[in-house]
Design a protein around this motif. Structure first.
Motif, PDB file in Angstrom:
ATOM      1  N   VAL A 237     -37.538 -29.733-111.226  1.00 47.60           N
ATOM      2  CA  VAL A 237     -37.400 -30.454-109.954  1.00 47.60           C
ATOM      3  C   VAL A 237     -35.946 -30.853-109.719  1.00 47.60           C
ATOM      4  CG1 VAL A 237     -38.056 -32.551-108.700  1.00 47.60           C
ATOM      5  CG2 VAL A 237     -39.787 -31.256-109.944  1.00 47.60           C
ATOM      6  N   ARG A 238     -35.291 -31.335-110.764  1.00 43.37           N
ATOM      7  CA  ARG A 238     -33.875 -31.701-110.628  1.00 43.37           C
ATOM      8  C   ARG A 238     -33.027 -30.479-110.274  1.00 43.37           C
ATOM      9  NH1 ARG A 238     -33.645 -35.133-116.250  1.00 43.37           N
ATOM     10  NH2 ARG A 238     -34.302 -37.177-115.450  1.00 43.37           N
ATOM     11  N   TYR A 239     -33.309 -29.359-110.911  1.00 46.48           N
ATOM     12  CA  TYR A 239     -32.541 -28.141-110.676  1.00 46.48           C
ATOM     13  C   TYR A 239     -32.651 -27.701-109.214  1.00 46.48           C
ATOM     14  CZ  TYR A 239     -31.006 -23.269-111.274  1.00 46.48           C
ATOM     15  OH  TYR A 239     -30.365 -22.068-111.166  1.00 46.48           O
ATOM     16  N   ARG A 240     -33.872 -27.728-108.687  1.00 50.48           N
ATOM     17  CA  ARG A 240     -34.071 -27.313-107.301  1.00 50.48           C
ATOM     18  C   ARG A 240     -33.500 -28.335-106.325  1.00 50.48           C
ATOM     19  NH1 ARG A 240     -37.022 -24.731-110.546  1.00 50.48           N
ATOM     20  NH2 ARG A 240     -37.936 -22.694-110.063  1.00 50.48           N
ATOM     21  N   ALA A 241     -33.567 -29.615-106.689  1.00 47.88           N
ATOM     22  CA  ALA A 241     -32.979 -30.644-105.831  1.00 47.88           C
ATOM     23  C   ALA A 241     -31.475 -30.462-105.730  1.00 47.88           C
ATOM     24  CB  ALA A 241     -33.319 -32.028-106.375  1.00 47.88           C
ATOM     25  N   ARG A 242     -30.851 -30.068-106.822  1.00 45.25           N
ATOM     26  CA  ARG A 242     -29.398 -29.851-106.793  1.00 45.25           C
ATOM     27  C   ARG A 242     -29.016 -28.737-105.819  1.00 45.25           C
ATOM     28  NH1 ARG A 242     -29.427 -31.661-112.271  1.00 45.25           N
ATOM     29  NH2 ARG A 242     -27.873 -33.347-112.479  1.00 45.25           N
TER      30      ARG A 242
END
Length: 327
Positions: A237-242
């Motif tokens: 989720v963090r990766y895609r949010a970035r």
């Protein structure tokens, strides 16, 4: 219930597109070992994290390194191409790998405005999508709408067509043409229920498909323990949010977590509402619930872990349910 694999050849942290393309093969081979029906590659442009832009080239590479699993596009964004050229590309693939090639079709350009210009795509291109689907089908069935024009290879290959979508438009078109329909609920879940109802209730039988056939996609993060799966999901989720948040690459994990609580962050999390996370037993139960809710004939799974080894492991841990022979 059939399982299939959706891959975009993710370019992970520290990887190059070449790494991602080479990594597509072991992921597809894992899906084949796990009894998956097909593996599809999606056309995206001008996205540094996605290496599957040239879908037909990647399909040829993966098909040459697998034996049974069907390989196809999920999908080709038809407004970016002419029907004749796509018929030739996929007719070539079908000639090289008989009985193993699929062709999913979408009407989105799959890009931003400047990239659409580079692709020579206009608003009229998307508006012509239904007619282009019919023209493409004619080239593949050997009944071209344009007299004297044949797709070589492709003519009479009958490469199976699928309509892709994330709204009611795709559901209505697939139903009207008597084609299978694949709904992109792995990133656009909001209209799933309405699209599934519309597709089934308005379906017009065709000679190739007397009844509707619905494929529903979902993200998957499976691991040996619930804690490990939860950790992989959080990283994902963090990766895609970035990729989506302003200044995302410059934000710390704490910043990202805080941003995900904002209205925009909530929208990002909502995009991945259909994500099965947990142990193999938990993931299978979540997938079964989604399939029952949508009355899906097939689930197309998008491994969501950031690390390539974890994506492969997810597929190994979630094999397709065994299909028993009919009595």
């Amino acid at each position: 219930m059939r399982y299939s694999l959706l891959d975009v050849a993710w370019v992970g942290p520290g990887e190059t597109p070449a790494d991602a393309l080479r990594g597509a093969v072991p992921l597809a081979q894992a899906a084949e070992r796990s009894g998956y029906e097909r593996v599809w590659y999606a056309e995206h442009h001008n996205m540094p994290q996605i290496a599957s832009a040239a879908t037909s080239v990647l399909i040829a590479h993966v098909a040459a390194h697998t034996e049974r699993i069907r390989v196809g596009a999920g999908g080709v964004m038809l407004p970016n191409h002419t029907p004749l050229v796509i018929a030739e590309h996929y007719g070539t693939l079908a000639a090289l790998h008989p009985g193993r090639i699929d062709l999913g079709l979408g009407r989105a350009a799959g890009s931003d405005q400047n990239t659409a210009r580079a692709l020579r795509v206009t608003s009229a291109s998307a508006a012509a999508f239904p007619q282009d689907v019919l023209e493409l089908r004619g080239f593949l069935t050997g009944e071209p709408a344009l007299a004297g024009v044949r797709a070589v290879p492709g003519h009479g290959s009958n490469v199976p067509l699928y309509i892709l979508g994330s709204s009611l438009f795709g559901a209505q078109l697939a139903a009207a043409l008597g084609l299978p329909y694949a709904f992109a609920s792995h990133f656009a879940p909001a209209a799933l229920d309405a699209a599934a109802r519309t597709y089934r209730s308005t379906y017009q039988p065709s000679p190739e498909h007397p009844g509707p056939y619905l494929i529903v996609s979902a993200n998957v993060v499976a691991a040996e323990t619930e804690e490990e799966a939860a950790e992989q999901h959080q990283v994902s989720v963090r990766y895609r949010a970035r990729m989506l948040l302003p200044r995302g690459p410059q934000l710390t994990d704490a910043d990202i977590d805080s941003a995900l609580d904002s209205p925009m962050g909530q929208q990002i999390k909502a995009m991945h509402a259909h994500t099965a996370v947990g142990t193999p037993v938990q993931v299978q139960a979540q997938l079964a619930e989604l399939a029952e809710r949508a009355e899906a004939d097939e689930l197309m799974l998008a491994p969501a872990a950031v690390d390539r080894r974890d994506r492969i492991r997810s597929v190994e841990l979630v094999p397709a349910p065994v299909r028993l022979p009919s009595p």
